[in-house]
Motif scaffolding. Sequence first.
Motif, PDB file in Angstrom:
ATOM      1  N   PRO A  39     -28.432  33.345  41.639  1.00 14.87           N
ATOM      2  CA  PRO A  39     -27.609  32.677  40.619  1.00 14.87           C
ATOM      3  C   PRO A  39     -27.605  31.155  40.710  1.00 14.87           C
ATOM      4  CG  PRO A  39     -26.240  33.888  42.173  1.00 14.87           C
ATOM      5  CD  PRO A  39     -27.654  34.213  42.499  1.00 14.87           C
ATOM      6  N   GLN A  40     -27.684  30.591  41.909  1.00 14.21           N
ATOM      7  CA  GLN A  40     -27.673  29.136  42.014  1.00 14.21           C
ATOM      8  C   GLN A  40     -29.008  28.532  41.584  1.00 14.21           C
ATOM      9  OE1 GLN A  40     -25.057  27.183  42.573  1.00 14.21           O
ATOM     10  NE2 GLN A  40     -23.899  29.087  42.518  1.00 14.21           N
ATOM     11  N   GLN A  41     -30.093  29.175  41.935  1.00 11.85           N
ATOM     12  CA  GLN A  41     -31.412  28.650  41.598  1.00 11.85           C
ATOM     13  C   GLN A  41     -31.689  28.719  40.095  1.00 11.85           C
ATOM     14  OE1 GLN A  41     -34.593  30.475  43.746  1.00 11.85           O
ATOM     15  NE2 GLN A  41     -36.190  29.343  42.678  1.00 11.85           N
ATOM     16  N   HIS A  42     -31.223  29.774  39.439  1.00 11.65           N
ATOM     17  CA  HIS A  42     -31.506  29.973  38.014  1.00 11.65           C
ATOM     18  C   HIS A  42     -30.286  29.722  37.124  1.00 11.65           C
ATOM     19  CE1 HIS A  42     -34.761  32.710  39.759  1.00 11.65           C
ATOM     20  NE2 HIS A  42     -35.348  31.619  39.336  1.00 11.65           N
ATOM     21  N   ARG A  43     -29.328  28.958  37.594  1.00  6.31           N
ATOM     22  CA  ARG A  43     -28.095  28.769  36.820  1.00  6.31           C
ATOM     23  C   ARG A  43     -28.305  28.051  35.490  1.00  6.31           C
ATOM     24  NH1 ARG A  43     -27.186  25.408  41.342  1.00  6.31           N
ATOM     25  NH2 ARG A  43     -27.396  23.215  40.806  1.00  6.31           N
ATOM     26  N   ALA A  44     -29.408  27.340  35.342  1.00  3.00           N
ATOM     27  CA  ALA A  44     -29.689  26.671  34.067  1.00  3.00           C
ATOM     28  C   ALA A  44     -30.161  27.675  33.013  1.00  3.00           C
ATOM     29  CB  ALA A  44     -30.737  25.590  34.259  1.00  3.00           C
ATOM     30  N   TYR A  45     -30.521  28.886  33.448  1.00  5.39           N
ATOM     31  CA  TYR A  45     -31.086  29.881  32.538  1.00  5.39           C
ATOM     32  C   TYR A  45     -30.259  31.162  32.446  1.00  5.39           C
ATOM     33  CZ  TYR A  45     -34.915  26.811  33.833  1.00  5.39           C
ATOM     34  OH  TYR A  45     -35.677  25.707  34.095  1.00  5.39           O
ATOM     35  N   LEU A  46     -29.757  31.623  33.575  1.00  9.11           N
ATOM     36  CA  LEU A  46     -29.012  32.880  33.636  1.00  9.11           C
ATOM     37  C   LEU A  46     -27.623  32.623  34.207  1.00  9.11           C
ATOM     38  CD1 LEU A  46     -31.767  35.035  35.398  1.00  9.11           C
ATOM     39  CD2 LEU A  46     -31.364  34.847  32.944  1.00  9.11           C
ATOM     40  N   PHE A  47     -26.639  33.388  33.745  1.00  8.43           N
ATOM     41  CA  PHE A  47     -25.316  33.294  34.340  1.00  8.43           C
ATOM     42  C   PHE A  47     -24.617  34.641  34.262  1.00  8.43           C
ATOM     43  CE2 PHE A  47     -24.619  32.305  29.900  1.00  8.43           C
ATOM     44  CZ  PHE A  47     -23.389  32.846  29.589  1.00  8.43           C
ATOM     45  N   ILE A  48     -23.548  34.773  35.018  1.00  5.95           N
ATOM     46  CA  ILE A  48     -22.780  36.015  35.069  1.00  5.95           C
ATOM     47  C   ILE A  48     -21.579  35.873  34.159  1.00  5.95           C
ATOM     48  CG2 ILE A  48     -21.431  37.561  36.528  1.00  5.95           C
ATOM     49  CD1 ILE A  48     -23.207  36.666  38.871  1.00  5.95           C
ATOM     50  N   HIS A  49     -21.465  36.810  33.244  1.00 10.50           N
ATOM     51  CA  HIS A  49     -20.310  36.863  32.335  1.00 10.50           C
ATOM     52  C   HIS A  49     -19.336  37.889  32.918  1.00 10.50           C
ATOM     53  CE1 HIS A  49     -18.018  37.007  28.606  1.00 10.50           C
ATOM     54  NE2 HIS A  49     -18.054  38.308  28.719  1.00 10.50           N
ATOM     55  N   GLU A  50     -18.126  37.462  33.190  1.00  3.73           N
ATOM     56  CA  GLU A  50     -17.112  38.362  33.744  1.00  3.73           C
ATOM     57  C   GLU A  50     -16.044  38.620  32.696  1.00  3.73           C
ATOM     58  OE1 GLU A  50     -15.850  36.366  37.287  1.00  3.73           O
ATOM     59  OE2 GLU A  50     -17.607  37.055  38.397  1.00  3.73           O
ATOM     60  N   SER A  51     -15.607  39.870  32.637  1.00  8.51           N
ATOM     61  CA  SER A  51     -14.551  40.220  31.691  1.00  8.51           C
ATOM     62  C   SER A  51     -13.626  41.258  32.329  1.00  8.51           C
ATOM     63  CB  SER A  51     -15.144  40.765  30.388  1.00  8.51           C
ATOM     64  OG  SER A  51     -15.888  41.933  30.637  1.00  8.51           O
ATOM     65  N   SER A  52     -12.485  41.418  31.722  1.00  7.40           N
ATOM     66  CA  SER A  52     -11.513  42.398  32.215  1.00  7.40           C
ATOM     67  C   SER A  52     -10.727  42.953  31.039  1.00  7.40           C
ATOM     68  CB  SER A  52     -10.571  41.751  33.230  1.00  7.40           C
ATOM     69  OG  SER A  52      -9.838  40.718  32.629  1.00  7.40           O
ATOM     70  N   TRP A  53     -10.165  44.127  31.246  1.00 11.43           N
ATOM     71  CA  TRP A  53      -9.352  44.762  30.223  1.00 11.43           C
ATOM     72  C   TRP A  53      -8.379  45.708  30.897  1.00 11.43           C
ATOM     73  CZ3 TRP A  53     -14.276  45.914  31.462  1.00 11.43           C
ATOM     74  CH2 TRP A  53     -14.556  47.214  31.840  1.00 11.43           C
TER      75      TRP A  53
END
Length: 96
Positions: A39-53
């Motif tokens: 995640p740190q190396q590719h943070r300009a391209y990919l990221f983690i989307h977190e959600s809750s319900w």
Amino acid sequence: MYAYTLQSAAQALGITRPELIKRMRAKRLLNDRNLPAQPQQHRAYLFIHESSWPHPSLGMQYSSSTRIRRDALRWLAFQLDMQPPAPPPPDRADVA
């Protein structure tokens, strides 16, 4: 900011979601949970989307999924040795 889900990125690249995941895992872009492997190396391209319900009986539920940044689809196609898609249409939200 608009980001692609794995499903919408696969459609833009002209393949299926399982095929995209298979190729991204082979190139070590995704881990076994389909989250960015680095995640740190590719943070300009990919990221983690977190959600809750809230669930009525189980309480708060949480999920994480990979998103591909709007301008990273061409990078992803290059990483997967694929033909890059056409440039995305301009985002109307970017207008001042």
